[in-house]
Design a protein around this motif. Structure first.
Motif, PDB file in Angstrom:
ATOM      1  N   TYR A  95      46.954  28.712  47.748  1.00 29.27           N
ATOM      2  CA  TYR A  95      45.721  29.311  47.024  1.00 29.27           C
ATOM      3  C   TYR A  95      45.529  30.794  47.776  1.00 29.27           C
ATOM      4  CZ  TYR A  95      41.010  29.896  45.614  1.00 29.27           C
ATOM      5  OH  TYR A  95      39.903  30.386  44.759  1.00 29.27           O
ATOM      6  N   LYS A  96      45.427  30.625  49.099  1.00 29.34           N
ATOM      7  CA  LYS A  96      45.475  32.074  49.579  1.00 29.34           C
ATOM      8  C   LYS A  96      46.319  32.948  48.916  1.00 29.34           C
ATOM      9  CE  LYS A  96      41.857  31.734  52.837  1.00 29.34           C
ATOM     10  NZ  LYS A  96      40.859  32.667  52.633  1.00 29.34           N
ATOM     11  N   ASN A  97      47.592  32.458  48.612  1.00 33.28           N
ATOM     12  CA  ASN A  97      48.602  33.478  48.088  1.00 33.28           C
ATOM     13  C   ASN A  97      48.322  33.777  46.786  1.00 33.28           C
ATOM     14  OD1 ASN A  97      51.253  34.104  49.378  1.00 33.28           O
ATOM     15  ND2 ASN A  97      50.983  32.095  50.396  1.00 33.28           N
ATOM     16  N   VAL A  98      47.809  32.859  46.028  1.00 34.54           N
ATOM     17  CA  VAL A  98      47.695  33.330  44.480  1.00 34.54           C
ATOM     18  C   VAL A  98      46.538  34.178  44.377  1.00 34.54           C
ATOM     19  CG1 VAL A  98      49.022  31.189  43.597  1.00 34.54           C
ATOM     20  CG2 VAL A  98      46.354  31.440  43.774  1.00 34.54           C
ATOM     21  N   ILE A  99      45.503  34.207  45.169  1.00 33.68           N
ATOM     22  CA  ILE A  99      44.026  34.777  45.074  1.00 33.68           C
ATOM     23  C   ILE A  99      44.516  36.315  45.830  1.00 33.68           C
ATOM     24  CG2 ILE A  99      42.684  32.972  44.876  1.00 33.68           C
ATOM     25  CD1 ILE A  99      41.817  33.962  47.804  1.00 33.68           C
ATOM     26  N   ILE A 104      42.846  41.935  47.606  1.00 38.12           N
ATOM     27  CA  ILE A 104      43.032  43.170  47.841  1.00 38.12           C
ATOM     28  C   ILE A 104      42.424  44.046  47.117  1.00 38.12           C
ATOM     29  CG2 ILE A 104      44.820  44.903  47.721  1.00 38.12           C
ATOM     30  CD1 ILE A 104      46.825  42.917  48.920  1.00 38.12           C
ATOM     31  N   ASN A 105      42.304  43.986  45.689  1.00 38.95           N
ATOM     32  CA  ASN A 105      41.508  44.830  44.908  1.00 38.95           C
ATOM     33  C   ASN A 105      40.032  44.563  44.674  1.00 38.95           C
ATOM     34  OD1 ASN A 105      43.840  46.254  43.208  1.00 38.95           O
ATOM     35  ND2 ASN A 105      44.536  44.369  43.247  1.00 38.95           N
ATOM     36  N   HIS A 106      39.469  43.760  45.690  1.00 35.18           N
ATOM     37  CA  HIS A 106      38.041  43.442  45.919  1.00 35.18           C
ATOM     38  C   HIS A 106      37.511  42.896  44.582  1.00 35.18           C
ATOM     39  CE1 HIS A 106      37.944  45.315  49.464  1.00 35.18           C
ATOM     40  NE2 HIS A 106      38.585  46.524  49.122  1.00 35.18           N
ATOM     41  N   MET A 107      38.310  41.934  44.081  1.00 37.70           N
ATOM     42  CA  MET A 107      38.069  41.261  42.663  1.00 37.70           C
ATOM     43  C   MET A 107      37.949  39.910  42.832  1.00 37.70           C
ATOM     44  SD  MET A 107      40.615  43.283  40.209  1.00 37.70           S
ATOM     45  CE  MET A 107      40.496  42.281  38.827  1.00 37.70           C
ATOM     46  N   LEU A 108      37.348  39.448  44.007  1.00 38.45           N
ATOM     47  CA  LEU A 108      37.269  38.100  44.020  1.00 38.45           C
ATOM     48  C   LEU A 108      35.906  37.516  43.338  1.00 38.45           C
ATOM     49  CD1 LEU A 108      38.420  36.959  47.459  1.00 38.45           C
ATOM     50  CD2 LEU A 108      39.168  36.147  45.489  1.00 38.45           C
ATOM     51  N   THR A 109      35.818  37.612  42.121  1.00 39.46           N
ATOM     52  CA  THR A 109      34.590  37.045  41.510  1.00 39.46           C
ATOM     53  C   THR A 109      34.651  35.729  40.990  1.00 39.46           C
ATOM     54  OG1 THR A 109      35.253  37.776  39.214  1.00 39.46           O
ATOM     55  CG2 THR A 109      34.229  39.588  40.474  1.00 39.46           C
ATOM     56  N   GLU A 110      33.672  35.296  40.593  1.00 44.46           N
ATOM     57  CA  GLU A 110      33.442  33.789  40.291  1.00 44.46           C
ATOM     58  C   GLU A 110      34.444  33.633  38.958  1.00 44.46           C
ATOM     59  OE1 GLU A 110      29.909  31.125  39.567  1.00 44.46           O
ATOM     60  OE2 GLU A 110      29.708  32.114  41.091  1.00 44.46           O
ATOM     61  N   GLU A 111      34.275  34.631  38.045  1.00 43.76           N
ATOM     62  CA  GLU A 111      35.190  34.396  36.895  1.00 43.76           C
ATOM     63  C   GLU A 111      36.818  34.533  37.162  1.00 43.76           C
ATOM     64  OE1 GLU A 111      34.786  38.021  34.435  1.00 43.76           O
ATOM     65  OE2 GLU A 111      36.126  37.142  32.934  1.00 43.76           O
TER      66      GLU A 111
END
Ligand code: ADP
Ligand code: MG
Length: 255
Positions: A95-99, A104-111
């Motif tokens: 999971y940590k790999n796929v995100i 890195i791109n600060h795109m960890l949004t809910e969507e």
């Protein structure tokens, strides 16, 4: 239909202490939205250089790349790049790999994480999300690498010999699998491969490059009678051998 990308007269040379290497010369072709294009050519001819230029990592010496998005905008499509080795990090869970790209791109949004979770389920990796990459099969690793690439919602996927680290039988299965999954997303893809059969079974069009400096030798549209809609079965399609022979003749011909 308009081309999503239109390459016009692209050339590129490397300059080193030992002199100049002309890698690609006067390459022009277009790629339509949703199309799969395979690029084949002899080893060292300039295929990876071409992909790096399309990705925007290298600036062409001559030529231009025009963009025509379906919505009329001129923004360059976001690029998803998949390489020969999957480069999953062993110290991070699946999971940590796929995100990773999202992080890195600060795109960890809910969507975005919602989309990743959906893909993990669809690609049968959900139960492995907390495992280490080393516990996955070659095919599962490649699926995880694909999810990591798709997580950023790229408009254009560039695959540089993504299956060449796999043994032959795994490669047959994994290339068919991964390409069907990408096809289901409707995304546009350019894949570099030196395997003519792979190119024919995957692509809507095959572009054959010459030896270095790479030029376009021929563009061949592929239309196969797919049995059971399976990419593996497509290798038995009646047209397959004739496409193979045509490409082989072009590949080995001196102009
Ligand atoms: P391919 O992917 O088709 O095998 P490449 O695009 O990697 O070919 O390389 C094309 C040519 O450019 C090769 O002859 C290679 O040696 C040369 N080349 C590639 N990268 C560099 C570099 N960074 N500096 C100098 N020459 C390079
Ligand atoms: Mg290469």
């Amino acid at each position: 239909m308009q081309n999503l990308l239109e390459l016009k007269n692209i050339s590129y040379s490397y300059h080193t202490l030992h002199g100049e290497t002309i890698a690609i010369k006067d390459i022009s072709f277009g790629i339509r939205e949703g199309e799969f294009v395979a690029v084949v050519g002899p080893s060292g001819c300039g295929k990876s250089t071409l992909l790096s230029i399309i990705a925007g990592l290298l600036e062409p010496e001559h030529g231009t790349i025009a963009v025509n998005n379906p919505d009329g905008s001129l923004a360059y499509p976001r690029i998803g790049y998949m390489l020969q080795h999957d480069y999953l990090f062993e110290w991070r869970s699946v999971y940590k790999n796929v995100i990773l790209g999202l992080e890195i791109n600060h795109m960890l949004t809910e969507e975005r994480t919602g989309y990743v979770n959906k893909l993990l389920k669809e690609y049968d990796l959900d139960k492995f999300r907390d495992k280490r990459p080393g516990e996955l099969s070659g095919g599962m690793k490649q699926r995880a690498a694909l999810i990591r690439t798709l997580a950023l919602d790229p408009g254009l996927l560039l695959l540089d010999e993504p299956f060449s680290a796999l043994d032959y039988q795994t490669r047959l299965m994994v290339s068919a699998d991964i390409c069907s999954l990408i096809r289901a997303t409707g995304k546009t893809m350019i894949i570099v491969t030196h395997d003519l059969s792979e190119a024919i079974s995957i692509a809507d069009r095959v572009i054959v490059l010459s030896g270095r400096p790479a030029r376009v030798k021929c563009e061949l549209p592929i239309k196969l009678t797919l049995k059971d809609n399976s990419l593996l079965a497509s290798r038995n399609a009646p047209e397959f051998n004739s496409y193979f022979n045509t490409l082989w003749e072009v590949l080995i011909s001196d102009e």
